[in-house]
Motif scaffolding. Structure first.
Motif, PDB file in Angstrom:
ATOM      1  N   ALA A 212      42.798  15.847  64.574  1.00 52.19           N
ATOM      2  CA  ALA A 212      43.185  15.159  63.345  1.00 52.19           C
ATOM      3  C   ALA A 212      42.150  15.436  62.274  1.00 52.19           C
ATOM      4  N   ALA A 213      42.579  15.490  61.008  1.00 52.14           N
ATOM      5  CA  ALA A 213      41.676  15.762  59.897  1.00 52.14           C
ATOM      6  C   ALA A 213      42.040  14.911  58.691  1.00 52.14           C
ATOM      7  N   GLU A 214      41.025  14.442  57.995  1.00 54.27           N
ATOM      8  CA  GLU A 214      41.189  13.625  56.787  1.00 54.27           C
ATOM      9  C   GLU A 214      40.380  14.230  55.649  1.00 54.27           C
ATOM     10  N   TYR A 236      51.834  12.701  58.010  1.00 54.19           N
ATOM     11  CA  TYR A 236      50.634  13.505  57.799  1.00 54.19           C
ATOM     12  C   TYR A 236      50.920  14.990  57.692  1.00 54.19           C
ATOM     13  N   ARG A 237      51.993  15.466  58.319  1.00 54.09           N
ATOM     14  CA  ARG A 237      52.294  16.900  58.283  1.00 54.09           C
ATOM     15  C   ARG A 237      52.697  17.357  56.880  1.00 54.09           C
ATOM     16  N   ASP A 238      53.117  16.419  56.043  1.00 54.94           N
ATOM     17  CA  ASP A 238      53.525  16.741  54.677  1.00 54.94           C
ATOM     18  C   ASP A 238      52.585  16.148  53.634  1.00 54.94           C
ATOM     19  N   ASN A 239      51.467  15.604  54.079  1.00 59.83           N
ATOM     20  CA  ASN A 239      50.517  14.943  53.189  1.00 59.83           C
ATOM     21  C   ASN A 239      49.310  15.858  52.973  1.00 59.83           C
ATOM     22  N   PRO A 240      48.987  16.250  51.743  1.00 59.42           N
ATOM     23  CA  PRO A 240      47.891  17.197  51.507  1.00 59.42           C
ATOM     24  C   PRO A 240      46.513  16.655  51.853  1.00 59.42           C
ATOM     25  N   PHE A 242      45.814  15.002  54.696  1.00 65.28           N
ATOM     26  CA  PHE A 242      45.672  14.842  56.143  1.00 65.28           C
ATOM     27  C   PHE A 242      46.236  16.061  56.865  1.00 65.28           C
ATOM     28  N   MET A 243      45.706  16.343  58.034  1.00 64.24           N
ATOM     29  CA  MET A 243      46.235  17.376  58.918  1.00 64.24           C
ATOM     30  C   MET A 243      46.070  16.894  60.351  1.00 64.24           C
ATOM     31  N   GLY A 244      46.812  17.518  61.256  1.00 59.69           N
ATOM     32  CA  GLY A 244      46.684  17.149  62.663  1.00 59.69           C
ATOM     33  C   GLY A 244      47.620  17.942  63.530  1.00 59.69           C
ATOM     34  N   SER A 245      47.411  17.856  64.825  1.00 57.54           N
ATOM     35  CA  SER A 245      48.286  18.531  65.775  1.00 57.54           C
ATOM     36  C   SER A 245      49.686  17.920  65.718  1.00 57.54           C
ATOM     37  N   ALA A 246      50.682  18.717  66.079  1.00 54.55           N
ATOM     38  CA  ALA A 246      52.075  18.264  65.992  1.00 54.55           C
ATOM     39  C   ALA A 246      52.351  17.062  66.880  1.00 54.55           C
ATOM     40  N   ASN A 247      51.599  16.925  67.977  1.00 56.14           N
ATOM     41  CA  ASN A 247      51.829  15.852  68.944  1.00 56.14           C
ATOM     42  C   ASN A 247      50.938  14.644  68.732  1.00 56.14           C
ATOM     43  N   LEU A 248      50.264  14.562  67.590  1.00 56.67           N
ATOM     44  CA  LEU A 248      49.241  13.544  67.391  1.00 56.67           C
ATOM     45  C   LEU A 248      49.776  12.130  67.574  1.00 56.67           C
TER      46      LEU A 248
END
Length: 514
Positions: A212-214, A236-240, A242-248
């Motif tokens: 996960a990333a913020e 989060y997958r569409d939020n600039p 935040f990032m993270g693995s698909a299964n988070l």
């Protein structure tokens, strides 16, 4: 901010707030911290990233050049069967060209092949700090044995080699985990920054590829010790930001750790991080809330103020293997990207400025056998004998630390004043140094510009060594004359998980640190 001596003498009332939880943290997870300050909170509009690595190891500075690689070249990643969570080494594809970067290497982490790194600064102005962040116990227990995939040092090094921005570094780390897995000692994080923004990236144990990333913006500060992320948006997958693995989120729901249907916010720390430590508890004698409040109160932040934070004795002690402050600006050419590095714990060592255009590191700041893994069990490789014959900066300033921290109320104020005066002169002249180098590069004299930057840093590094000698001679002589050197008490000379040398005044060494 409080002046250094006032901060030292302030009672350490927070040291026991989470003592029981902290005692349970494995010593090998007690490693590295980082501070981020956004560009709207600095005096010159730069981003500042400071911190250190904490390892039982000798550290050495290295400038790694830009390199081209042949088709089919690979990189070996992972951990061995000697790691606390056993693994096996694997290879991943290398890219055609890797970027120039500066790093502090070290050797000592069981099952993690040397040289290791916590990050550094690359030619594109991407700075990375590795910081511990332990995963919840269930994830550690479900980690495959053997595990495989890149580990924390691999991720930091590869991101430095390939990233042009902090965001791209996050994407590279995430993609490496998605495609190749992740090897761990129990969870970890990275604090990454460039001239515009910062990112916190957490990697979790468990072998499930969870990360996960913020994003940290221009008006934010962050102290990572450990690295943490709180509430996380479901989109989060569409939020600039935040990032993270698909299964988070889906994996947390499968385990019963999160109920999306109940409408409860998804909190990364509350779901995936160590459950018996408060999210922002901190460690040693400095709570994260307190660090972040002091970072914000110091605005407008400067490199000098960040150096003061990194060397604060509440957190900088023998465990702090070195100190770094990356000064990330958007108005400089790649060769002028700058990081200040202290060769060992900065509480008693000077920060020296190193530019990415520099060509070499003095042998005194390069690899030596002091605290190098297995040095006591092997003779020297003859190829290293000339470098080994030079004095090691890390050992010099460790000796100064031991004498100073034995009587910090007497010696630390003067040592700190001398270090800050030495650094102050360099801070005052660094603008002229960069303007001179910029003229040389602009006149199509890149070799001359690089030689000039090398000469400047080498000269100041050796002046720092001479300052260390003078301070050590003064402190050691007075220690012997005034206090005497106590006889060795017998028993084990190595610390076995208790107190280590530090320069705090007014703390109780018999009380556990959190």
């Amino acid at each position: 901010m409080l002046p250094p001596l006032a901060r030292l003498r302030r009672p350490v009332t927070t040291a026991l707030l989470v003592a029981a939880a902290w005692l349970a943290v494995p010593r090998d997870a007690d490693a590295s911290y980082g501070f981020y300050v956004g560009k709207n909170l600095t005096a010159d509009g730069s981003v500042l990233l400071g911190g250190t690595g904490e390892e039982v190891s000798g550290h050495w500075l290295e400038i790694v050049p830009r390199r081209k690689h042949a088709p089919g070249d690979t990189v070996t990643v992972g951990v061995t069967d000697e790691a606390s969570i056993p693994g096996k080494l694997t290879t991943i594809p290398q890219v055609p060209e890797t970027f120039r970067y500066l790093t502090m290497n070290y050797s000592d982490y069981q099952g993690f092949p040397a040289p290791l790194t916590n990050g550094g600064l690359n030619e594109h102005g991407v700075a990375i700090r590795d910081i511990w962040s332990t995963s919840r116990r269930e994830l550690i227990e479900m980690t495959p044995r053997p595990q495989q995939g890149p580990q924390y040092s691999d991720l930091a090094r590869i991101a430095l080699e390939r990233a042009r921005t902090a965001r791209e570094a996050v994407e590279i780390i995430g993609r490496l985990i998605d495609e190749h897995g992740y090897s761990t000692y129990g969870g970890n994080s990275h604090l990454i920054a460039d001239k515009d923004e910062g990112w916190v990236v957490l990697q979790f144990a468990g072998g499930k590829g969870l990360w996960a990333a913020e994003r940290l913006g221009p008006d934010e500060v962050r102290a990572s010790y450990p690295g943490y992320i709180g509430e996380f948006p479901p989109d989060y997958r569409d939020n600039p930001d935040f990032m993270g693995s698909a299964n988070l989120i889906s994996f947390a729901e499968e385990q019963g750790w999160h109920d999306r249907a109940a409408g409860k916010p998804f909190n990364i720390h509350g779901v995936y991080s160590r459950q018996d430590l408060p999210m922002r508890s901190g460690a040693k004698f400095w709570a994260i809330e307190e660090i972040e409040a002091e970072l914000r109160a110091a605005a407008p932040m400067t490199p000098a103020k960040m150096m003061k934070m990194v060397r604060d004795p509440r957190i900088a002690d023998e465990e702090a293997g070195y100190g770094q402050v990356a000064h990330l600006r958007g108005d400089v050419r790649p060769e002028l990207n700058l990081v200040w590095v202290a060769p060992t714990g900065s509480v008693t060592a000077p920060f020296i400025p190193w530019h990415l255009g520099a060509e070499e590191v003095p042998p005194e700041f390069g690899i030596h056998r002091y605290l190098y893994r297995n040095a006591g069990a092997h003779f020297l490789n003859p190829a290293f004998q000339s470098q080994e014959a030079t004095e090691f900066a890390g050992r010099l300033f460790k000796r100064l630390m031991y004498h100073t921290c034995a009587r910090p109320e007497t010696f630390l104020p003067e040592v700190t004043a001398a270090l800050e005066a030495f650094e102050g002169r360099m801070l005052a002249e660094i603008g002229d140094v960069q303007r001179t180098a910029d003229i040389l590069y602009a006149r199509d004299e890149p070799a001359l510009g690089s030689r000039y930057l090398s000469f400047y840093s080498r000269t100041r590094a050796m002046e720092g060594m001479r300052l260390g000698h003078d301070l050590l001679a003064s402190v050691e002589t007075r220690s012997k004359l005034i206090f005497g050197i106590p006889a060795a008490p017998g028993g084990e000379i190595n610390s076995t998980g208790g107190e280590t040398p530090n320069c705090l005044v007014g703390h109780d060494p018999d009380q556990p640190r959190r």
